[in-house]
Design a protein around this motif. Structure first.
Motif, mmCIF file in Angstrom:
data_model
loop_
_atom_site.group_PDB
_atom_site.id
_atom_site.type_symbol
_atom_site.label_atom_id
_atom_site.label_comp_id
_atom_site.label_asym_id
_atom_site.label_seq_id
_atom_site.Cartn_x
_atom_site.Cartn_y
_atom_site.Cartn_z
ATOM 1 N N PRO A 192 21.375 -10.084 -37.218
ATOM 2 C CA PRO A 192 20.266 -11.045 -37.184
ATOM 3 C C PRO A 192 20.034 -11.753 -38.520
ATOM 4 O O PRO A 192 19.434 -12.821 -38.555
ATOM 5 N N ARG A 210 15.170 -6.204 -37.717
ATOM 6 C CA ARG A 210 14.127 -7.144 -37.303
ATOM 7 C C ARG A 210 13.302 -7.604 -38.499
ATOM 8 O O ARG A 210 13.034 -8.784 -38.671
ATOM 9 N N ARG A 211 12.922 -6.672 -39.349
ATOM 10 C CA ARG A 211 12.125 -7.021 -40.535
ATOM 11 C C ARG A 211 12.911 -7.902 -41.504
ATOM 12 O O ARG A 211 12.392 -8.858 -42.053
ATOM 13 N N ARG A 249 18.869 -13.489 -33.365
ATOM 14 C CA ARG A 249 17.638 -12.710 -33.495
ATOM 15 C C ARG A 249 17.106 -12.350 -32.120
ATOM 16 O O ARG A 249 17.195 -13.117 -31.194
ATOM 17 N N GLY A 250 16.577 -11.182 -32.037
ATOM 18 C CA GLY A 250 16.028 -10.702 -30.776
ATOM 19 C C GLY A 250 16.799 -9.487 -30.310
ATOM 20 O O GLY A 250 18.019 -9.400 -30.462
ATOM 21 N N LEU A 251 16.071 -8.555 -29.763
ATOM 22 C CA LEU A 251 16.645 -7.280 -29.345
ATOM 23 C C LEU A 251 17.785 -7.457 -28.347
ATOM 24 O O LEU A 251 18.876 -6.919 -28.532
ATOM 25 N N SER A 294 15.480 -9.867 -40.844
ATOM 26 C CA SER A 294 15.723 -11.204 -40.297
ATOM 27 C C SER A 294 14.452 -12.043 -40.322
ATOM 28 O O SER A 294 14.502 -13.246 -40.546
ATOM 29 N N ARG A 295 13.308 -11.423 -40.129
ATOM 30 C CA ARG A 295 12.046 -12.172 -40.202
ATOM 31 C C ARG A 295 11.745 -12.604 -41.629
ATOM 32 O O ARG A 295 11.172 -13.669 -41.842
ATOM 33 N N TYR A 346 18.462 -2.260 -35.603
ATOM 34 C CA TYR A 346 17.637 -3.459 -35.424
ATOM 35 C C TYR A 346 16.150 -3.104 -35.488
ATOM 36 O O TYR A 346 15.374 -3.772 -36.166
#
Length: 179
Positions: A109, A166-167, A116-118, A169-170, A161
């Motif tokens: 991601p 996730r963190r 991005r995204g699960l 990539s955000r 992820y």
């Protein structure tokens, strides 16, 4: 005959405007130099990971040729690992396959923001690991296709992820606030 209400009716008053909900914490992207550095580092780690993945999975193993077998039934290899008398071997096989997927969940991601995204991370990981397993089964001596490896690798990507990817990539690719 109309019945009188016990209280007087008052004309309907307009409701007071409800206070707006506090704005969600809007994420700001990292400054451009840090974003570029993060992406370059993630790309370098992804290349290094690809080299390690290739060495671990596509290296011939003629000594274990008689022990290899194709597994198309989910759970069969896991059961065989757990039935071994030495717990260390089961931990090595299961843990190794889980850890092999973690970098995908963390790095993909960041390197490719469209993933991005699960669900996207899981699908991409499953696809790549399926290709690796097909290559093992078709081209590499002493290796075989094992669907449980794909499942474990994808589960490792899920963990990576959720724990970090996730963190990261955000932070690197924060969405711009809507105007």
């Amino acid at each position: 005959m109309t019945r009188a209400l016990p209280w007087p009716r008052s004309p309907r008053r307009p409701r007071a405007a409800e206070p707006e909900a506090p704005a969600r914490h809007e994420r700001r992207p990292l400054p451009l130099p840090l974003r570029l550095l993060a992406m370059v580092c993630a790309f370098a780690f992804m290349v290094a990971f690809a080299v390690v993945l290739a060495r671990l999975t596509l290296h011939p193993s003629p000594a274990s040729e008689s022990l290899t077998h194709t597994n198309l039934h989910p759970g069969r290899s896991l059961e065989a690992y757990l039935d071994q008398p030495a717990l260390r071997d089961a931990v090595k096989q299961i843990g190794g396959n889980l850890l092999l997927g973690v970098p995908f969940g963390v790095l993909v991601p960041v390197v490719a923001p469209r993933t991005r995204g699960l669900l996207r991370v899981l699908l991409l990981t499953a696809l790549v690991m399926l290709l690796v397993e097909f290559a093992q089964g078709a081209l590499v001596t002493g290796r075989a296709f094992d669907v449980d490896d794909v499942i474990l690798n994808t589960t490792g990507a899920l963990a990576g992820y959720l724990l970090l990817g996730r963190r990261l990539s955000r932070a690197v690719h924060a969405r711009k606030p809507a105007r």
